[in-house]
Design an enzyme around this catalytic site. Sequence first.
Site, PDB file in Angstrom:
ATOM      1  N   GLU A  17      -3.624  -7.752   8.915  1.00 58.51           N
ATOM      2  CA  GLU A  17      -5.049  -7.937   9.169  1.00 58.51           C
ATOM      3  C   GLU A  17      -5.797  -6.602   9.248  1.00 58.51           C
ATOM      4  OE1 GLU A  17      -2.513  -9.260  10.695  1.00 58.51           O
ATOM      5  OE2 GLU A  17      -2.836 -11.376  11.137  1.00 58.51           O
ATOM      6  N   LEU A  18      -5.139  -5.598   9.824  1.00 57.21           N
ATOM      7  CA  LEU A  18      -5.814  -4.314   9.988  1.00 57.21           C
ATOM      8  C   LEU A  18      -6.069  -3.655   8.634  1.00 57.21           C
ATOM      9  CD1 LEU A  18      -6.954  -2.189  11.900  1.00 57.21           C
ATOM     10  CD2 LEU A  18      -4.673  -1.174  12.072  1.00 57.21           C
ATOM     11  N   LYS A  19      -5.107  -3.815   7.739  1.00 62.59           N
ATOM     12  CA  LYS A  19      -5.285  -3.253   6.391  1.00 62.59           C
ATOM     13  C   LYS A  19      -6.537  -3.840   5.740  1.00 62.59           C
ATOM     14  CE  LYS A  19      -3.131  -3.354   1.819  1.00 62.59           C
ATOM     15  NZ  LYS A  19      -2.966  -1.916   1.579  1.00 62.59           N
ATOM     16  N   GLU A 488       4.187   1.373 -14.779  1.00 67.58           N
ATOM     17  CA  GLU A 488       4.816   0.674 -13.640  1.00 67.58           C
ATOM     18  C   GLU A 488       4.026  -0.535 -13.137  1.00 67.58           C
ATOM     19  OE1 GLU A 488       6.182   3.465 -10.585  1.00 67.58           O
ATOM     20  OE2 GLU A 488       6.726   4.932 -12.108  1.00 67.58           O
ATOM     21  N   CYS A 520       0.916   0.037   3.568  1.00 70.70           N
ATOM     22  CA  CYS A 520       2.130  -0.512   4.151  1.00 70.70           C
ATOM     23  C   CYS A 520       3.189  -0.655   3.067  1.00 70.70           C
ATOM     24  CB  CYS A 520       1.877  -1.906   4.719  1.00 70.70           C
ATOM     25  SG  CYS A 520       0.618  -1.923   5.978  1.00 70.70           S
ATOM     26  N   GLU A 609      12.973  13.365   3.594  1.00 73.58           N
ATOM     27  CA  GLU A 609      12.804  12.711   4.885  1.00 73.58           C
ATOM     28  C   GLU A 609      14.105  12.127   5.422  1.00 73.58           C
ATOM     29  OE1 GLU A 609       9.804  10.196   3.362  1.00 73.58           O
ATOM     30  OE2 GLU A 609      10.825   8.434   4.126  1.00 73.58           O
ATOM     31  N   HIS A 698      -3.807  11.277  -2.741  1.00 75.33           N
ATOM     32  CA  HIS A 698      -3.997  10.542  -1.485  1.00 75.33           C
ATOM     33  C   HIS A 698      -5.465  10.461  -1.100  1.00 75.33           C
ATOM     34  CE1 HIS A 698       0.254  11.893  -1.181  1.00 75.33           C
ATOM     35  NE2 HIS A 698       0.395  10.633  -0.832  1.00 75.33           N
TER      36      HIS A 698
HETATM   37  N1  GLN Z   1       7.075   6.895 -10.008  1.00 77.18           N
HETATM   38  C1  GLN Z   1       6.477   6.547  -8.787  1.00 77.18           C
HETATM   39  C2  GLN Z   1       4.994   6.295  -8.955  1.00 77.18           C
HETATM   40  O1  GLN Z   1       4.375   6.962  -9.693  1.00 77.18           O
HETATM   41  C3  GLN Z   1       6.678   7.629  -7.769  1.00 77.18           C
HETATM   42  C4  GLN Z   1       6.022   7.287  -6.472  1.00 77.18           C
HETATM   43  C5  GLN Z   1       6.385   8.192  -5.360  1.00 77.18           C
HETATM   44  O2  GLN Z   1       6.873   9.269  -5.563  1.00 77.18           O
HETATM   45  N2  GLN Z   1       6.132   7.793  -4.154  1.00 77.18           N
HETATM   46  O3  GLN Z   1       4.430   5.462  -8.318  1.00 77.18           O
END
Ligand code: GLN
Length: 764
Positions: A17-19, A488, A520, A609, A698
């Site tokens: 819902e927040l999204k 993709e 998410c 990570e 981003h």
């Molecule tokens: N190939 C992926 C994309 O372009 C790589 C995404 C990622 O590195 N988080 O969405």
Amino acid sequence: MAKTHNLGFPRIGAGRELKTALERYWSGQGAREDLLDCGAALRRRHWQQQAQLDWVPVGDFSFYDQVLDMGFTLGHVPPRARVPGADPRDDYFRVARGRSAEDCSCHALQAGEMTKWFDTNYHYIVPEFAADSSFALDPTRLLAQWEEARALGVAAKPVIIGPLTYLWLGKTRDGSARLDLLGRLLPAYAQLLRTLAAAGAEWVQIDEPLLVLDLEPGWAEAFRHAYASLANCGVKLLLATYFGPLQDNLALACALPVHGLHLDAVRARHEVAALLPLLHPDQVLSLGVIDGRNVWKADLHALLDWLEPLHGQLGDRLWLAPSCSLLHVPVDLARETDLDSELRFWLAFACQKLEELRILSVALNRGRVAVQEALVANAAAHTARRRSARVHKPAVQAALAAVQPAWRTRASSFCQRAPLQAAALKLPPYPTTTIGSFPQTSTIRQARQAWRLGQLDQAGYESAMRAEIAHCVRVQEALGLDVLVHGEAERNDMVEYFAGLLDGYVCTSQGWVQSYGSRCVKPPILFGDIALAQPMTVGWSRYAASLTDKPMKGMLTGPVTMLNWSFVRDDQPRSVSGDQLALAIRSEVQALEAAGLQVIQIDEAALREGLPLRRADWQAYLDWAVDAFRLAANGVHDSTQIHTHMCYSEFRDILGAIAALDADVITIEASRSDMDLLDAFEHFHYPNDIGPGVYDIHSPNVPEVGQMVAALQQAARRIAPERLWVNPDCGLKTRRWDEVLPALERMVQAAQQLRAALPTRRSA
Ligand code: GLN
Ligand code: ZN
């Protein structure tokens, strides 16, 4: 009586819902009041879901990020985000995203840097410090939420990030030392604690996960100093550590004048024995016994065997909790109505984990008989999982045993491969490419969904995806990009897509976990031995390649990223699951090569990570992670060009491992950190090609040509220009076409300008 509490609850809402509310607000479709109402409704619902606990967290809810919230509470806001007369909530989104709303007429600004929260896939906004940073308490948000919780009648415990962790999470841009700010920061914390005390808070949870890391010189002393100065502010402090053992910081943590200490008893259970004698006679020990980082049912019998004597010793000074905030697991298993019942029986999401806590506390306080039925069911789940033929597959284990060391190495060195690849690909200097995905439009998502629901047949779905691929290829040709991708469109997510096609994995339909802001992901669940049933990407890639004369990149996700972005088995080492994944991906790589793809990218977006939090554990991880990647990637001919991609900028400390991957080309995130990371290349001779991202995907902002040229010129001072590629920071799927097209157009112009200044051809 053992008490129960929670460190934090997922805030995005079981139905995200927040999204929805955030994105409506940003796009101008939703009013600010709607967004605020949504936040209040979620908080209310989540407190009700936690009401059986002795303490529920308050202040863990966030409209974007808890670190950014803490910054606003401390009055520590980048001055560029403050627009006089504007609502502070818009200042907040300006820091988070570079603008407060999509159609904002005010000037776009640089968004705050984002980086990963410890070893999770959650991203926080990095606090920005300078020698003259100042702090001025603004407790409005916390107090308002405190009053809401009280009005609801729950026993509330405010949650804040501790001063040392807050300082440590930030960066200074002017070379000053973060710790020098402590003296100015502490009065704001003291005032906050006194304010909460005055509002009626008995306990405050103060998170210092920094204590599970290797502390730099001066920080231990700073802990002692800080907590001495916060000791008498009228509230009891529960010092929360999580994500790992305290190790050499254990004595420090126990010596701090706080009323309670929380330990991650999933990852640091072995430290409890050492810790007990160090506690003061009235200090609370909170044990994080339920795993906040994974989705398996806890083994309640085993936990009770361990906890009963501890409870005998500590009595009501024993608190039970999840190991960390439940932010990192999905909300409610009850929503997974499509999941097969066998698997479902083995799992616990946030709500179920709280129920496990309840069962444990009843068993401790009233005896196991009081929860007999629940304990029997829990034991049955563990037995079933241990014995399941869906988990243990002899054929997979045999294939893994047959792997030869030579499979992990290319036939020739990069110097020998590079000319063969150059001859095959005929690329210009500063070749341009993208990271793989193109915007995921609602048409794409609708087609995928209709197909999943059976409303669109296989042929209809394939032709819809092919149309998208054809569109992407046309666009890239028109833009003049050099190495193309298929876009993709068929992938909802780079990990989930493959998980859905591999045996041994299951995907959830509602298992959302916040990644950053409104973003998410649904980490799939790796529950059994991994096997490749049929090729996963060859059909799409072959079709895309057939539409162009330019090189087409096959696009895969690497084994380490699959692992790090999934919930994985806790019954075998991660390295074994990693190698099983690598073997399956290796088959896919070879199938792509056989289908004629000369460039194959294996994304290891999440390699970094997965690094253990303590330095001493790094090498062991990097060794098996690099080995897994090499097993996946190195089954190809010398003339096939292997790319990899990584989504982060902190990477100087693992350059050796990155080089050891031996990918022919690596593309990395770099734009938000001003190419800082390339400093590392002055000292480390990175042998292969590299594409430092020049376009921050981003943020919705469209970068200037000059910005990108300057960034690449800066890169060219450290890396031979003939080894540089030009690309965005990451995939473009979260962006809109009207943002992506001008950005890529300018990116290609930037590459052209650089080529003009570099007349020599890329040598073959
Ligand atoms: N190939 C992926 C994309 O372009 C790589 C995404 C990622 O590195 N988080 O969405
Ligand atoms: Zn990326």
